[in-house]
Design a protein around this motif. Sequence first.
Motif, short mmCIF file in Angstrom:
data_model
loop_
_atom_site.label_atom_id
_atom_site.label_comp_id
_atom_site.label_asym_id
_atom_site.label_seq_id
_atom_site.Cartn_x
_atom_site.Cartn_y
_atom_site.Cartn_z
N LEU A 22 0.81 -1.21 0.00
CA LEU A 22 0.00 0.00 0.00
C LEU A 22 0.85 1.27 0.00
CD1 LEU A 22 -2.81 -1.10 2.45
CD2 LEU A 22 -3.03 -0.71 -0.01
N LYS A 23 1.95 1.25 0.71
CA LYS A 23 2.86 2.42 0.70
C LYS A 23 3.44 2.63 -0.69
CE LYS A 23 4.27 2.66 5.52
NZ LYS A 23 5.38 2.63 6.46
N ARG A 24 3.82 1.53 -1.35
CA ARG A 24 4.36 1.62 -2.71
C ARG A 24 3.29 2.17 -3.67
NH1 ARG A 24 5.84 -3.96 -4.37
NH2 ARG A 24 5.82 -3.81 -2.25
N GLU A 25 2.07 1.65 -3.54
CA GLU A 25 0.97 2.12 -4.39
C GLU A 25 0.69 3.60 -4.13
OE1 GLU A 25 -3.78 1.24 -4.98
OE2 GLU A 25 -2.51 -0.33 -4.14
N ASN A 26 0.69 4.00 -2.87
CA ASN A 26 0.47 5.40 -2.52
C ASN A 26 1.54 6.30 -3.14
OD1 ASN A 26 -0.45 7.71 -1.34
ND2 ASN A 26 -0.15 7.05 0.77
N ARG A 27 2.81 5.87 -3.04
CA ARG A 27 3.90 6.64 -3.63
C ARG A 27 3.72 6.78 -5.14
NH1 ARG A 27 8.12 3.29 -3.04
NH2 ARG A 27 7.89 2.69 -5.20
N ASP A 28 3.36 5.66 -5.81
CA ASP A 28 3.16 5.70 -7.25
C ASP A 28 2.02 6.64 -7.63
OD1 ASP A 28 5.22 3.89 -7.48
OD2 ASP A 28 3.91 2.15 -7.84
N LEU A 29 0.94 6.59 -6.87
CA LEU A 29 -0.20 7.47 -7.16
C LEU A 29 0.15 8.94 -6.93
CD1 LEU A 29 -3.08 5.35 -5.62
CD2 LEU A 29 -2.67 5.79 -8.05
N ARG A 30 0.94 9.22 -5.91
CA ARG A 30 1.37 10.61 -5.68
C ARG A 30 2.25 11.10 -6.82
NH1 ARG A 30 0.60 12.60 -0.37
NH2 ARG A 30 -0.05 10.97 1.07
N GLU A 31 3.15 10.25 -7.30
CA GLU A 31 4.01 10.63 -8.43
C GLU A 31 3.17 10.89 -9.68
OE1 GLU A 31 6.98 7.60 -8.91
OE2 GLU A 31 7.92 8.06 -6.99
N THR A 32 2.21 10.02 -9.93
CA THR A 32 1.33 10.20 -11.09
C THR A 32 0.54 11.49 -10.96
OG1 THR A 32 1.15 7.80 -11.36
CG2 THR A 32 -0.55 9.13 -12.41
N ASN A 33 0.04 11.75 -9.77
CA ASN A 33 -0.72 12.97 -9.52
C ASN A 33 0.15 14.21 -9.78
OD1 ASN A 33 -2.98 14.41 -8.86
ND2 ASN A 33 -2.67 14.27 -6.64
N ASP A 34 1.39 14.17 -9.31
CA ASP A 34 2.31 15.30 -9.54
C ASP A 34 2.57 15.52 -11.03
OD1 ASP A 34 2.49 15.72 -6.82
OD2 ASP A 34 4.42 14.68 -6.59
N ILE A 35 2.72 14.42 -11.77
CA ILE A 35 2.95 14.53 -13.22
C ILE A 35 1.72 15.14 -13.90
CG2 ILE A 35 3.23 13.16 -15.33
CD1 ILE A 35 4.98 11.24 -13.61
N LEU A 36 0.55 14.68 -13.50
CA LEU A 36 -0.68 15.21 -14.09
C LEU A 36 -0.88 16.68 -13.75
CD1 LEU A 36 -3.07 12.19 -13.54
CD2 LEU A 36 -2.10 12.98 -15.72
N LYS A 37 -0.55 17.08 -12.54
CA LYS A 37 -0.65 18.49 -12.16
C LYS A 37 0.31 19.34 -12.98
CE LYS A 37 -2.09 18.08 -7.33
NZ LYS A 37 -1.68 18.22 -5.93
N ALA A 38 1.52 18.85 -13.18
CA ALA A 38 2.50 19.59 -13.97
C ALA A 38 2.06 19.69 -15.42
CB ALA A 38 3.86 18.91 -13.88
N ALA A 39 1.49 18.62 -15.97
CA ALA A 39 1.03 18.62 -17.35
C ALA A 39 -0.17 19.56 -17.53
CB ALA A 39 0.67 17.22 -17.79
N ALA A 40 -1.02 19.65 -16.52
CA ALA A 40 -2.21 20.50 -16.61
C ALA A 40 -1.84 21.97 -16.57
CB ALA A 40 -3.18 20.16 -15.48
N SER A 41 -0.69 22.30 -16.05
CA SER A 41 -0.33 23.72 -15.93
C SER A 41 0.21 24.29 -17.24
CB SER A 41 0.69 23.91 -14.80
OG SER A 41 1.91 23.30 -15.13
N PHE A 42 0.45 23.46 -18.25
CA PHE A 42 0.96 23.97 -19.54
C PHE A 42 -0.12 24.52 -20.37
CE2 PHE A 42 4.66 21.24 -18.56
CZ PHE A 42 5.63 22.18 -18.76
#
Length: 66
Positions: free
Chosen positions: A46-66
């Motif tokens: 679950l910790k690994r999954e949480n970390r992966d989801l946070r990384e994905t969320n950060d990537i999506l946030k960065a992509a949405a700001s363009f």
Amino acid sequence: MGGLPRPSPKLNIGAETLRKWVTQAQADAGERTGPPSEELEEIKRLKRENRDLRETNDILKAAASF
């Protein structure tokens, strides 16, 4: 430790490693308090999954700001 032989040198492992294994085996058998191995693996997953989801969320946030 009296006349008892120490198994850790014969097994080529450290005494602390052996102690942790015994403690975990006792927890798995219900002889000692603490989470069993299955719960520890689930928490790890679950910790690994949480970390992966946070990384994905950060990537999506960065992509949405363009």
